[in-house]
Write a protein that holds these residues in place. Structure first.
Motif, mmCIF file in Angstrom:
data_model
loop_
_atom_site.group_PDB
_atom_site.id
_atom_site.type_symbol
_atom_site.label_atom_id
_atom_site.label_comp_id
_atom_site.label_asym_id
_atom_site.label_seq_id
_atom_site.Cartn_x
_atom_site.Cartn_y
_atom_site.Cartn_z
ATOM 1 N N GLN A 236 38.620 -34.571 85.123
ATOM 2 C CA GLN A 236 38.053 -34.172 86.459
ATOM 3 C C GLN A 236 36.754 -32.847 86.230
ATOM 4 O O GLN A 236 37.323 -31.972 86.690
ATOM 5 C CB GLN A 236 39.126 -33.732 87.520
ATOM 6 N N GLU A 237 35.830 -33.392 85.585
ATOM 7 C CA GLU A 237 34.933 -32.230 85.344
ATOM 8 C C GLU A 237 34.534 -31.545 86.708
ATOM 9 O O GLU A 237 34.159 -30.397 86.546
ATOM 10 C CB GLU A 237 33.764 -32.942 84.748
ATOM 11 N N LYS A 238 34.634 -32.131 87.910
ATOM 12 C CA LYS A 238 33.938 -31.386 88.991
ATOM 13 C C LYS A 238 34.992 -30.531 89.580
ATOM 14 O O LYS A 238 35.043 -30.075 90.893
ATOM 15 C CB LYS A 238 33.231 -32.598 90.033
ATOM 16 N N SER A 239 36.360 -30.717 89.245
ATOM 17 C CA SER A 239 37.339 -29.762 89.840
ATOM 18 C C SER A 239 37.227 -28.374 89.416
ATOM 19 O O SER A 239 36.374 -28.083 88.529
ATOM 20 C CB SER A 239 38.757 -30.438 89.267
ATOM 21 N N LEU A 240 37.952 -27.750 90.150
ATOM 22 C CA LEU A 240 37.908 -26.124 89.966
ATOM 23 C C LEU A 240 38.346 -25.763 88.318
ATOM 24 O O LEU A 240 39.269 -26.623 88.008
ATOM 25 C CB LEU A 240 38.713 -25.352 90.757
ATOM 26 N N LYS A 241 37.711 -25.037 87.826
ATOM 27 C CA LYS A 241 38.124 -24.565 86.510
ATOM 28 C C LYS A 241 39.034 -23.190 86.294
ATOM 29 O O LYS A 241 38.878 -22.450 87.427
ATOM 30 C CB LYS A 241 36.869 -24.145 85.727
ATOM 31 N N LYS A 242 39.854 -23.186 85.400
ATOM 32 C CA LYS A 242 40.724 -22.053 85.208
ATOM 33 C C LYS A 242 39.820 -20.922 84.365
ATOM 34 O O LYS A 242 39.227 -21.593 83.460
ATOM 35 C CB LYS A 242 42.054 -22.313 84.513
ATOM 36 N N VAL A 243 40.041 -19.850 84.672
ATOM 37 C CA VAL A 243 39.438 -18.603 83.981
ATOM 38 C C VAL A 243 40.205 -17.739 82.739
ATOM 39 O O VAL A 243 41.627 -17.354 83.381
ATOM 40 C CB VAL A 243 38.701 -17.789 84.774
ATOM 41 N N TYR A 244 39.676 -17.766 81.686
ATOM 42 C CA TYR A 244 40.514 -16.868 80.837
ATOM 43 C C TYR A 244 39.787 -15.851 79.961
ATOM 44 O O TYR A 244 38.090 -16.364 79.886
ATOM 45 C CB TYR A 244 41.220 -17.944 79.584
ATOM 46 N N THR A 245 40.012 -14.841 79.398
ATOM 47 C CA THR A 245 39.253 -13.921 78.580
ATOM 48 C C THR A 245 39.617 -13.670 77.353
ATOM 49 O O THR A 245 40.976 -14.188 76.932
ATOM 50 C CB THR A 245 39.244 -12.548 79.187
ATOM 51 N N TYR A 246 38.959 -13.218 76.370
ATOM 52 C CA TYR A 246 39.415 -13.269 74.824
ATOM 53 C C TYR A 246 40.485 -12.249 74.614
ATOM 54 O O TYR A 246 40.933 -11.923 73.522
ATOM 55 C CB TYR A 246 38.104 -12.986 73.873
ATOM 56 N N ASN A 247 40.733 -10.933 75.555
ATOM 57 C CA ASN A 247 41.770 -10.412 75.409
ATOM 58 C C ASN A 247 42.347 -10.213 76.828
ATOM 59 O O ASN A 247 42.169 -9.809 77.674
ATOM 60 C CB ASN A 247 41.409 -9.025 74.835
ATOM 61 N N HIS A 248 43.910 -10.853 76.538
ATOM 62 C CA HIS A 248 44.553 -11.002 77.691
ATOM 63 C C HIS A 248 44.891 -9.611 78.364
ATOM 64 O O HIS A 248 45.187 -9.416 79.719
ATOM 65 C CB HIS A 248 45.826 -11.319 77.585
ATOM 66 N N SER A 249 44.817 -8.540 77.692
ATOM 67 C CA SER A 249 45.307 -7.075 78.475
ATOM 68 C C SER A 249 43.810 -6.253 79.155
ATOM 69 O O SER A 249 44.223 -5.478 79.565
ATOM 70 C CB SER A 249 45.525 -6.049 77.095
ATOM 71 N N PHE A 250 42.739 -7.066 79.070
ATOM 72 C CA PHE A 250 41.765 -6.585 79.822
ATOM 73 C C PHE A 250 42.037 -6.390 81.363
ATOM 74 O O PHE A 250 41.726 -5.433 81.754
ATOM 75 C CB PHE A 250 40.494 -7.508 79.607
ATOM 76 N N PHE A 251 42.654 -7.498 82.023
ATOM 77 C CA PHE A 251 43.123 -7.257 83.078
ATOM 78 C C PHE A 251 43.875 -6.031 83.612
ATOM 79 O O PHE A 251 43.534 -5.268 84.488
ATOM 80 C CB PHE A 251 44.117 -8.346 83.746
ATOM 81 N N ASN A 252 44.742 -5.652 82.562
ATOM 82 C CA ASN A 252 45.677 -4.497 82.673
ATOM 83 C C ASN A 252 44.764 -3.234 82.642
ATOM 84 O O ASN A 252 45.146 -2.159 83.266
ATOM 85 C CB ASN A 252 46.623 -4.442 81.910
ATOM 86 N N ALA A 253 43.677 -3.237 82.159
ATOM 87 C CA ALA A 253 42.725 -2.290 81.988
ATOM 88 C C ALA A 253 42.019 -1.919 83.284
ATOM 89 O O ALA A 253 41.260 -0.909 83.431
ATOM 90 C CB ALA A 253 41.994 -2.110 80.746
ATOM 91 N N ILE A 254 41.499 -2.965 83.924
ATOM 92 C CA ILE A 254 40.824 -2.943 84.970
ATOM 93 C C ILE A 254 41.255 -2.932 86.618
ATOM 94 O O ILE A 254 40.729 -2.674 87.551
ATOM 95 C CB ILE A 254 39.693 -3.906 85.146
ATOM 96 N N SER A 255 42.711 -3.049 86.406
ATOM 97 C CA SER A 255 43.414 -3.050 87.871
ATOM 98 C C SER A 255 44.767 -2.361 87.696
ATOM 99 O O SER A 255 45.663 -2.758 86.642
ATOM 100 C CB SER A 255 43.247 -4.498 88.369
ATOM 101 N N HIS A 256 45.202 -1.837 88.804
ATOM 102 C CA HIS A 256 46.657 -1.568 88.928
ATOM 103 C C HIS A 256 47.551 -2.726 89.484
ATOM 104 O O HIS A 256 48.877 -2.394 89.580
ATOM 105 C CB HIS A 256 46.893 -0.251 89.950
ATOM 106 N N SER A 257 46.977 -3.631 89.958
ATOM 107 C CA SER A 257 47.845 -4.936 90.358
ATOM 108 C C SER A 257 48.358 -5.620 89.178
ATOM 109 O O SER A 257 48.221 -5.334 87.891
ATOM 110 C CB SER A 257 46.528 -5.927 90.995
ATOM 111 N N LYS A 258 49.441 -6.047 89.724
ATOM 112 C CA LYS A 258 50.354 -6.682 88.622
ATOM 113 C C LYS A 258 50.399 -8.288 88.742
ATOM 114 O O LYS A 258 50.693 -8.936 89.808
ATOM 115 C CB LYS A 258 51.791 -6.470 88.645
ATOM 116 N N LYS A 259 49.750 -8.959 87.704
ATOM 117 C CA LYS A 259 49.441 -10.231 87.380
ATOM 118 C C LYS A 259 50.258 -10.705 86.249
ATOM 119 O O LYS A 259 49.602 -11.323 85.271
ATOM 120 C CB LYS A 259 48.118 -11.017 87.737
ATOM 121 N N PHE A 260 51.309 -10.660 86.157
ATOM 122 C CA PHE A 260 52.087 -10.670 84.575
ATOM 123 C C PHE A 260 51.915 -12.322 84.090
ATOM 124 O O PHE A 260 51.698 -12.362 83.064
ATOM 125 C CB PHE A 260 53.588 -10.213 84.874
#
Length: 355
Positions: A236-260
């Motif tokens: 389903q190429e036209k469906s929404l895609k999931k996003v990932y980054t090359y270092n999982h801890s970048f989220f922890n570095a840019i936000s105080h929110s918790k998305k464990f």
């Protein structure tokens, strides 16, 4: 020739290097990959096995190195000093590559030239991380640090109270400008989410002034540079895609929110993308490896009673796609789930990553 003479004096014989799974083996090699994944140290290790008189190391991110001056005299200098190994670090192909027996190039994006082998160097996988980590006493402590602060080699030996600050610096240093930085942050904020670029763009334009063309251009750039990954739903190429980054801890570095769960899923994705070329997702299944008929699901705190309904849904969709193996990855739980057609493993991340 002063610049070339100064660079010719650089000696890498005493570099302390810990083995990586990838290494330079061909005489013509281009190394690319995201920032701070260890591209330079791969080159230093290679040069440490050769006599300094045989190589010339040129780093184009060094402010002292003038590109025009280097190019004018480079071929002549190589011949005059009988140099057999030329290294062009942080090279953006600003001039024609000179003739030399061995040429090693590092760059930010994959660049194909006939006769050159391409190495894409990712950050440390968990097995490599354990080899680099000599600070922690056991695998549990190493795993906790890996989960919290990520997979970049240099972060391992930095004092813990400075690690978040360094992650923030890496993001800023790798950003071409403020707009690039804001786009990168907005993508990282959506790791493990099913989002269209248009949705992310609409949210971002409420914060900063930006054109759609600029946004899509930078999204393509960070994807090409393996900084951000977009994972499609299978068939389903036209469906929404999931996003990932090359270092999982970048989220922890840019936000105080918790998305464990999101960070944990990103960490699992990075292990998978080191092993498999094609990764998809399905309904209720985080990662689908079609080539292996395998599903991988992130459930950090697995409880067979609380997740019984979810497991039923996972098994149902697995039957539909002829999946014969399901790996449910947890923080520490281990369990076997019986099914007549599918092998189902509940396994801690550190066991699964090392298997």
């Amino acid at each position: 020739m002063k610049i070339l003479e100064a660079c010719y004096e650089i000696n890498f014989s005493k570099i302390n290097f810990i083995e990586r799974k990838q290494k330079i083996e061909k005489s013509k090699t281009i190394i690319s990959g995201p920032p701070k994944t260890g591209k330079s140290y791969l080159i230093y290790d290679y040069l440490s096995n050769h006599k300094s008189k045989d190589y010339l190391y040129l780093d184009f991110s060094d402010l002292r190195n003038n590109i025009e001056e280097i190019y004018v005299d480079l071929q002549k200098f190589i011949k005059m000093n009988e140099i057999t190994i030329l290294v062009l670090e942080n090279f953006e192909f600003q001039f024609e590559i000179p003739t030399c027996e061995t040429i090693i190039i590092s760059t930010s994006y994959p660049y194909k030239i006939r006769g050159f082998e391409n190495i894409i160097l990712n950050a440390l996988d968990f097995e490599e991380y354990l080899l680099h980590d000599n600070k922690h006493q056991n695998i549990t402590q190493s795993f906790n640090s890996f989960l919290k602060f990520g997979n970049l080699p240099e972060l391992i030996n930095i004092d813990e109270h400075k690690k978040i600050q360094r992650l923030q610096e890496i993001l800023k240093l790798s950003s071409l400008d403020e707009t690039y930085y804001e786009i990168l942050k907005s993508l990282i904020e959506n790791i493990d989410e099913k989002k269209s670029l248009f949705q992310i763009f609409n949210s971002l334009k409420l914060k900063i002034k930006i054109s759609k063309d600029k946004f899509y251009e930078i999204c393509k750039k960070v994807e090409n540079n393996k900084i951000i990954y977009f994972i499609a739903k299978y068939n389903q190429e036209k469906s929404l895609k999931k996003v990932y980054t090359y270092n999982h801890s970048f989220f922890n570095a840019i936000s105080h929110s918790k998305k464990f769960k999101n960070e944990f899923s990103n960490m699992i994705f990075l292990e998978l993308q080191n092993r498999y070329d094609e990764i998809y997702y399905l309904d209720n299944i985080d990662f689908y490896i079609k080539s292996k008929n395998m599903a991988v699901i992130a459930i950090p705190f697995f409880n067979s009673f609380l997740t019984a309904n979810l497991v039923k849904k996972i098994i149902k969709i697995s039957h539909e796609f002829d999946i014969n193996e399901i790996n449910i990855i947890t923080i520490s739980n281990s369990e076997k789930i019986n099914d007549s057609k599918i092998k189902i493993n509940v396994i801690p991340f550190y066991e699964w990553a090392l298997s």
